[in-house]
Design a protein around this motif. Structure first.
Motif, PDB file in Angstrom:
ATOM      1  N   ALA A 149       0.771  -1.038   0.127  1.00 41.53           N
ATOM      2  CA  ALA A 149      -0.049   0.023  -0.069  1.00 41.53           C
ATOM      3  C   ALA A 149       0.919   1.237   0.013  1.00 41.53           C
ATOM      4  O   ALA A 149       2.048   1.113   0.252  1.00 41.53           O
ATOM      5  CB  ALA A 149      -0.934   0.081   1.238  1.00 41.53           C
ATOM      6  N   SER A 150       0.380   2.444  -0.475  1.00 48.38           N
ATOM      7  CA  SER A 150       1.002   3.700  -0.506  1.00 48.38           C
ATOM      8  C   SER A 150       0.478   4.626   0.279  1.00 48.38           C
ATOM      9  O   SER A 150      -0.904   4.615   0.176  1.00 48.38           O
ATOM     10  CB  SER A 150       1.297   4.092  -1.976  1.00 48.38           C
ATOM     11  OG  SER A 150       0.016   4.152  -2.512  1.00 48.38           O
ATOM     12  N   CYS A 151       1.074   5.446   0.832  1.00 50.33           N
ATOM     13  CA  CYS A 151       0.429   6.706   1.886  1.00 50.33           C
ATOM     14  C   CYS A 151       1.345   7.815   1.377  1.00 50.33           C
ATOM     15  O   CYS A 151       2.536   8.009   1.685  1.00 50.33           O
ATOM     16  CB  CYS A 151       0.619   6.342   3.208  1.00 50.33           C
ATOM     17  SG  CYS A 151      -0.341   5.140   3.788  1.00 50.33           S
ATOM     18  N   GLU A 197      -6.762   5.705   0.845  1.00 51.67           N
ATOM     19  CA  GLU A 197      -5.617   5.040   1.421  1.00 51.67           C
ATOM     20  C   GLU A 197      -5.978   4.428   2.842  1.00 51.67           C
ATOM     21  O   GLU A 197      -5.478   3.192   3.198  1.00 51.67           O
ATOM     22  CB  GLU A 197      -4.559   6.084   1.791  1.00 51.67           C
ATOM     23  CG  GLU A 197      -4.094   6.793   0.565  1.00 51.67           C
ATOM     24  CD  GLU A 197      -2.921   7.918   0.673  1.00 51.67           C
ATOM     25  OE1 GLU A 197      -1.989   8.304   0.172  1.00 51.67           O
ATOM     26  OE2 GLU A 197      -2.740   8.478   1.900  1.00 51.67           O
ATOM     27  N   ARG A 198      -7.050   5.105   3.657  1.00 51.42           N
ATOM     28  CA  ARG A 198      -7.362   4.619   4.852  1.00 51.42           C
ATOM     29  C   ARG A 198      -8.068   3.300   4.495  1.00 51.42           C
ATOM     30  O   ARG A 198      -7.978   2.376   5.399  1.00 51.42           O
ATOM     31  CB  ARG A 198      -8.332   5.620   5.537  1.00 51.42           C
ATOM     32  CG  ARG A 198      -8.675   4.934   6.869  1.00 51.42           C
ATOM     33  CD  ARG A 198      -9.642   6.079   7.649  1.00 51.42           C
ATOM     34  NE  ARG A 198      -8.860   7.473   7.853  1.00 51.42           N
ATOM     35  CZ  ARG A 198      -9.590   8.497   7.003  1.00 51.42           C
ATOM     36  NH1 ARG A 198     -10.524   8.597   6.292  1.00 51.42           N
ATOM     37  NH2 ARG A 198      -8.937   9.743   7.337  1.00 51.42           N
ATOM     38  N   PRO A 245       7.226  11.131   4.484  1.00 48.84           N
ATOM     39  CA  PRO A 245       6.999  11.320   5.747  1.00 48.84           C
ATOM     40  C   PRO A 245       5.774  12.151   6.274  1.00 48.84           C
ATOM     41  O   PRO A 245       5.098  11.652   7.287  1.00 48.84           O
ATOM     42  CB  PRO A 245       8.288  12.166   6.131  1.00 48.84           C
ATOM     43  CG  PRO A 245       9.268  12.051   4.916  1.00 48.84           C
ATOM     44  CD  PRO A 245       8.137  11.631   3.795  1.00 48.84           C
ATOM     45  N   GLY A 246       5.427  12.983   5.724  1.00 46.57           N
ATOM     46  CA  GLY A 246       4.180  14.064   6.229  1.00 46.57           C
ATOM     47  C   GLY A 246       2.858  13.192   6.279  1.00 46.57           C
ATOM     48  O   GLY A 246       2.005  13.128   7.289  1.00 46.57           O
ATOM     49  N   ASP A 260       0.577  11.695   9.368  1.00 42.41           N
ATOM     50  CA  ASP A 260      -0.804  11.817   9.593  1.00 42.41           C
ATOM     51  C   ASP A 260      -1.690  10.613   9.828  1.00 42.41           C
ATOM     52  O   ASP A 260      -2.601  10.661  10.656  1.00 42.41           O
ATOM     53  CB  ASP A 260      -1.537  12.753   8.314  1.00 42.41           C
ATOM     54  CG  ASP A 260      -0.964  14.122   7.992  1.00 42.41           C
ATOM     55  OD1 ASP A 260      -0.619  14.657   8.978  1.00 42.41           O
ATOM     56  OD2 ASP A 260      -1.052  14.641   6.993  1.00 42.41           O
ATOM     57  N   HIS A 261      -1.362   9.680   9.225  1.00 39.27           N
ATOM     58  CA  HIS A 261      -2.351   8.380   9.452  1.00 39.27           C
ATOM     59  C   HIS A 261      -1.789   7.715  10.641  1.00 39.27           C
ATOM     60  O   HIS A 261      -2.570   7.218  11.341  1.00 39.27           O
ATOM     61  CB  HIS A 261      -1.794   7.342   8.058  1.00 39.27           C
ATOM     62  CG  HIS A 261      -2.409   7.473   6.896  1.00 39.27           C
ATOM     63  ND1 HIS A 261      -3.800   7.411   6.767  1.00 39.27           N
ATOM     64  CD2 HIS A 261      -1.758   7.791   5.630  1.00 39.27           C
ATOM     65  CE1 HIS A 261      -4.049   7.665   5.490  1.00 39.27           C
ATOM     66  NE2 HIS A 261      -3.077   7.831   4.914  1.00 39.27           N
TER      67      HIS A 261
END
Length: 639
Positions: A106-108, A117-118, A132-133, A137-138
């Motif tokens: 998976a990618s975020c 993404e969630r 990183p950012g 957040d996740h």
């Protein structure tokens, strides 16, 4: 049995399927049995296959001896990259590498839909790749649980620190389980990276591949000196000379990217832009256009300097010079990859030669100093490519024979060849005529037509006198500090002109009139578009004929100072009084009485030739001469 020793069988099959025959030095180093399960700080040159390298190193610890992964749940590995493009590229590389293991990746990344993404994280993933950012957040929103992580990989760690992600990285590493494996990959290992490794790694193994100590031998570095006003023309000639399958032109700002993209589009180049102001979708489409062949030139900021892999990238042009050796190496590292040859061309203005020499010396690069390809060299190179085109060696097909015979019978071989040549040349942008660049040590003599040092008092000096000139008006004048030395290069840049297309320049306080040749005017108005607006918000207005400068000259506003009478006149038309006492009308009203009647002054007569009195005026003291010259004369006479 696979030929790759020490690799998980499913991974080895994926490598063979991909066409791998040998591994790169960094990939071999990561397979060292002594590195199994240990933290690592790896420095390897960009383009050396680092993504596959850490993919090979992670596989044994994640699979734990199994052939395939089990059902996806909380992530087992986390790969962090500095930019969106690099993160998505890492995801693509890991997908084919782990294809036969059943891994879910998976990618975020920033710029993508966080809700999508969630949902992907809720379904479960074995490996998560992100920036990183977005990862922070996740984690803070509890949509990413990293409590079962076995490994964390920091790709291009030095770039992430340069971009200001230190706090985000520290938050992720402190949140991850203490009993994890941490691998850092970086092209260089400055003190900041060493400090980060010291704080968040345990007895890390330092790995430096053999290629770290030397630059790409497959990259030909060329430093091309240009007159500053010819920078963009030189880039056009470089692109035309090499005709690379793919090329990247690096700029320092987004505004420069937008300007060059518009300029090159007008010149017929198939270009795309890549900068931080674009959305993720736009950036993805731009890179895909380069990979598909729909675009051949990418104008980019340094956001594309690291990790982006474009197949067939043969040319890198530094339109703006890099600020440090690391940026130079990472920009240039986009070409010369996987054994392919590439060219890295630095466009060096004459004033930046010494700075460029220091930059190359600090980067330990030996560049060939030269001048940009001239228009004649570009045309000669085109002719060579045409004569060597494999289309001439292709066999004649049956469906072509009848038409070929008709063409030869109707027009003859010579006219058919001429038509083919014209059509070939029409499909290529014409090269630019560059100004003479003095050699090293050669003193550059000023020329009257050189707009690097124009004459303000004679703006049309040294210019062409057009019999059919076309005039335009610019909404800038002397009050706005308009000068030919920056107006002319701006007109050439925005209007697809050369200095030969510009004639006289007449300047007033609020407006500037410029004369173009008829062909140049047509090109200029077409290039600036319907808005008729240049840089700095300067508006252009075409004129029907020759402007009437007589009125401006009569009013004294055509490049001249105001008349003395205008300067000295006061708002109330009064004249400054000569006597201090005149400022006190209660004592002596101005204009009343003569000098002998003034109560506060003694009636000394004016000296011959004196118009008014100064503070030392008055009678001679003790009969002595009243000036130094007179005293010297008196002393010489013995008086």
């Amino acid at each position: 049995m696979t030929e790759f020793e020490g690799i998980v069988p499913a991974i080895a099959k994926a490598l063979a399927k991909r066409g791998y025959e040998v591994l790169t030095p960094v990939q071999k180093a990561m397979l060292d049995p002594g590195l199994a399960g240990k933290d690592a700080l790896v420095s390897a040159q960009t383009g050396s296959g680092k993504t596959v390298a850490f993919g090979l190193a992670l596989a044994p610890g994640l699979l734990e001896g199994n052939e395939r992964f089990g059902p996806a749940g909380r992530p087992l590995a986390l790969a962090i990259a500095p930019t969106r493009e690099l993160a998505l590229q890492v995801q693509r590389e890991l997908e084919w590498l782990y294809e036969l293991t059943g891994a879910t990746i998976a990618s975020c990344v920033g710029g993508m839909d966080m809700r999508t993404e969630r949902r992907a994280l809720e379904r479960g993933a074995h490996i998560v790749v992100g920036t990183p950012g977005r990862l922070c957040d996740h984690i803070r929103r509890n949509s990413l649980d990293i409590s079962e992580l076995k490994a964390v990989v920091l790709d291009e760690a030095d770039e992430m620190l340069d971009l200001g992600f230190r706090e985000d990285l520290e938050f992720i590493l402190e949140t991850a389980p203490a009993e994890r494996r941490t691998m850092m990959f970086s092209a260089t290992v400055p003190r900041s990276i060493a400090k980060l490794a010291e704080n968040y790694q345990r007895d890390a193994v330092r790995i430096a591949t053999a290629s770290e100590a030397k630059q790409h031998v497959d990259i030909d570095y060329r430093a091309l000196t240009v007159v500053p006003s010819d920078r963009e023309n030189a880039i056009i000639n470089v692109l035309r000379y090499y005709e690379a399958q793919n090329a990247i032109v690096f700029c320092s700002t987004r505004a420069a990217v937008n300007h060059l993209t518009a300029r090159f589009n007008n010149r017929g180049f198939s270009v795309v832009a890549l900068s931080g102001e674009l959305s993720q979708s736009e950036r993805t489409h731009a890179l895909q256009a380069m990979r598909d062949g729909r675009a051949r030139v990418c104008i980019a900021t340094d956001v594309a300097a690291r990790g982006i892999d474009l197949p067939g990238l043969e040319l890198v042009v530094h339109a703006d010079l890099p600020t440090n050796p690391e940026t130079l190496l990472h920009r240039s590292g986009r070409t010369g990859r996987a054994g392919r040859k590439g060219v890295s061309a630095l466009i060096v203005p004459l004033s930046a030669r010494r700075r460029t020499e220091r930059l190359l010396e600090n980067a330990r690069i030996r560049a060939t100093w030269a001048k940009p390809p001239s228009a004649e060299e570009v045309n000669r190179r085109d002719d060579e490519r045409l004569l060597a085109d494999p289309i001439f060696s292709a066999p004649l097909r049956e469906d072509e024979q009848s038409l070929v015979q008709q063409l030869l019978q109707s027009h003859g071989a010579e006219r058919v060849a001429v038509a083919f040549l014209r059509q070939y040349r029409a499909g290529h942008s014409a090269p630019e005529d560059l100004q003479h660049v003095p050699a090293e040590g050669e003193r550059r003599k000023p020329r009257r037509d050189d707009f690097s040092a124009p004459r303000d008092d004679a703006p049309s000096a040294g210019r062409n006198d057009f019999t059919d000139g076309v005039w335009v008006s610019l909404s800038v004048g002397r009050k706005q500090n308009a000068e030919p030395r920056w107006l002319i290069p701006m007109l050439c840049r925005n209007g697809n002109l050369t200095k030969r297309d510009i004639g006289a320049i007449k300047m007033t306080p609020e407006e500037t009139f410029v004369e173009f040749s008829s062909e140049g005017a047509e090109r200029f108005l077409s290039a600036i578009g319907p808005d008729k607006t240049l840089e700095r918000g300067i508006r252009v207005k075409p004129l029907a004929g020759i402007p009437d400068f007589s009125q401006a000259k009569r009013e004294g506003t055509f490049g001249k100072k105001k008349p003395y009478s205008e300067k000295s006149a006061r708002p109330n038309d009064t004249v400054k009084p000569k006597w201090k006492s005149d400022r006190k009308p209660e004592r002596t009203p101005a204009g009343e009485g003569d000098f002998s009647e003034r109560p506060d002054k003694k009636p000394w007569a004016k000296k011959p030739g004196k118009q008014n009195f100064g503070k030392n005026d008055g009678p001679p003291k003790s009969g002595k001469p009243d000036s130094r010259a007179a005293r010297k004369a008196a002393k010489a006479r013995g008086e």
